[in-house]
Design an enzyme around this catalytic site. Structure first.
Site, mmCIF file in Angstrom:
data_model
loop_
_atom_site.group_PDB
_atom_site.id
_atom_site.type_symbol
_atom_site.label_atom_id
_atom_site.label_comp_id
_atom_site.label_asym_id
_atom_site.label_seq_id
_atom_site.Cartn_x
_atom_site.Cartn_y
_atom_site.Cartn_z
ATOM 1 N N HIS A 77 22.438 17.552 32.303
ATOM 2 C CA HIS A 77 22.981 17.444 33.646
ATOM 3 C C HIS A 77 22.329 18.490 34.555
ATOM 4 C CE1 HIS A 77 26.814 15.137 32.388
ATOM 5 N NE2 HIS A 77 25.973 15.146 31.365
ATOM 6 N N GLU A 79 23.539 20.617 36.656
ATOM 7 C CA GLU A 79 24.177 21.934 36.624
ATOM 8 C C GLU A 79 23.863 22.663 35.318
ATOM 9 O OE1 GLU A 79 26.624 19.252 39.312
ATOM 10 O OE2 GLU A 79 25.573 19.083 37.396
ATOM 11 N N CYS A 104 30.326 16.450 37.659
ATOM 12 C CA CYS A 104 31.243 15.735 36.771
ATOM 13 C C CYS A 104 32.116 16.748 36.036
ATOM 14 C CB CYS A 104 30.455 14.883 35.776
ATOM 15 S SG CYS A 104 29.504 15.837 34.584
#
Length: 301
Positions: A77, A79, A104
């Site tokens: 992801h 992040e 998310c």
């Protein structure tokens, strides 16, 4: 604005902010869209970029990376990429970041491994991100805050390191030395430099919950070496494996080349670890880099 590199030094960040007539903090959202093409999402086709500001004044870029032929949970992801980029560059703290889409739950949880995570300021450039959010008087998105809100406002009832660890345990962006070593440095393997790079990575691994550190070193067809280490989450599933962490290094510093250019890999982990990376690492590399010579070495400590 030109596409940013994955690391912008403090002097460059100050200069770019001055050119745009904004503070460095307000430069972050301006870098989000230019960074999105750096993402590698061949499955979803959904490009995500996260731009973070460290306490050193440096700016870091994170993007999402997906792997066709593998289960979706192997994806990186944006992040997670961002935080890994900080760790690879020994950045001690993340203060602000801007991201193109709302994080998310997986990423909101992973970010909890940073000390004082609730106080990290986040700006989501998607104009619909806060359409369902009700904030209190301390977290109202206002002109004064330039659109940033505290991370706590999007994960108010969190589970994290404070629930499982003593307060003095070093957290994700803090220095680690797992004091791992080899009993036999060569063990019949000629490329000891790659092995030692993987050991060094394992010594920086963040695994306070399982106490099963591991590290990976990759080498491409031009001899360039990349490294990464296992990073755990208190919620377990958001943990990031050492191969994915090393692939962050490859994406950030490999000149935009394909994973098939990876020709060698070494994993270092404890022999009798409760959490083992060998099988997952082997499967991942077989799919994305079929010509990769994969070796596993066990350490003690």
């Amino acid at each position: 604005m030109d596409r940013p590199s994955f690391l912008i030094h403090a002097e460059e960040a100050e200069s770019a902010a001055k050119q745009h007539g904004v503070s460095v903090v307000n430069l972050l959202p301006l870098l989000v869209n230019p960074a999105k093409p750096l993402a590698r999402p061949p499955i979803s086709k959904f490009h995500v970029a996260a731009i973070g500001l460290g306490s050193s004044g440096r700016i870091f870029v994170g993007v999402n990376v997906e792997f066709p032929g593998l289960p979706l949970h192997h994806s990186i992801h944006a992040e997670q990429f961002l935080v890994t980029n900080l760790t690879l560059n020994s950045e001690p703290n993340l203060r602000h970041f801007s991201v193109s889409a709302a994080p998310c739950g997986h990423c909101r949880q992973f970010l909890q491994e940073i000390r004082d995570a609730p106080d990290i300021r986040i700006l989501i450039t998607d104009p619909n991100a806060f359409r369902d959010v009700v904030t209190d008087e301390n977290d109202t998105v206002s002109e004064k805050d330039d659109g940033y809100v505290r991370l706590e406002s999007i994960l108010p009832h969190r589970f994290g390191p404070n629930d499982l660890l003593e307060r003095d345990v070093p957290l994700l962006l803090e220095p680690h030395d797992n004091r791992l070593s080899f009993s036999d440095i060569t063990n019949g393997y000629t490329d000891s430099d790659l092995k030692l790079t993987a050991l060094s990575a394992a010594n920086r691994s963040y695994s306070p919950y399982s106490r099963c550190p591991s590290g990976v070193a990759l080498v491409d067809c031009e001899g360039r070496v990349y490294r990464g280490w296992y990073m755990e989450s208190a919620a377990y599933n958001p943990s990031l494996g050492p191969v994915q962490a090393a692939l962050v290094d490859f994406v950030a510093n490999g000149g935009g080349e394909g994973f098939e250019r990876i020709v060698g890999a070494v994993l270092v982990e404890k022999k009798d670890a409760v959490v083992r990376q060998e099988h997952t690492a082997r499967m991942l590399l077989q799919v994305i880099a079929p010509k990769c010579d994969f070796k596993v070495f066990h350490c003690c400590g």
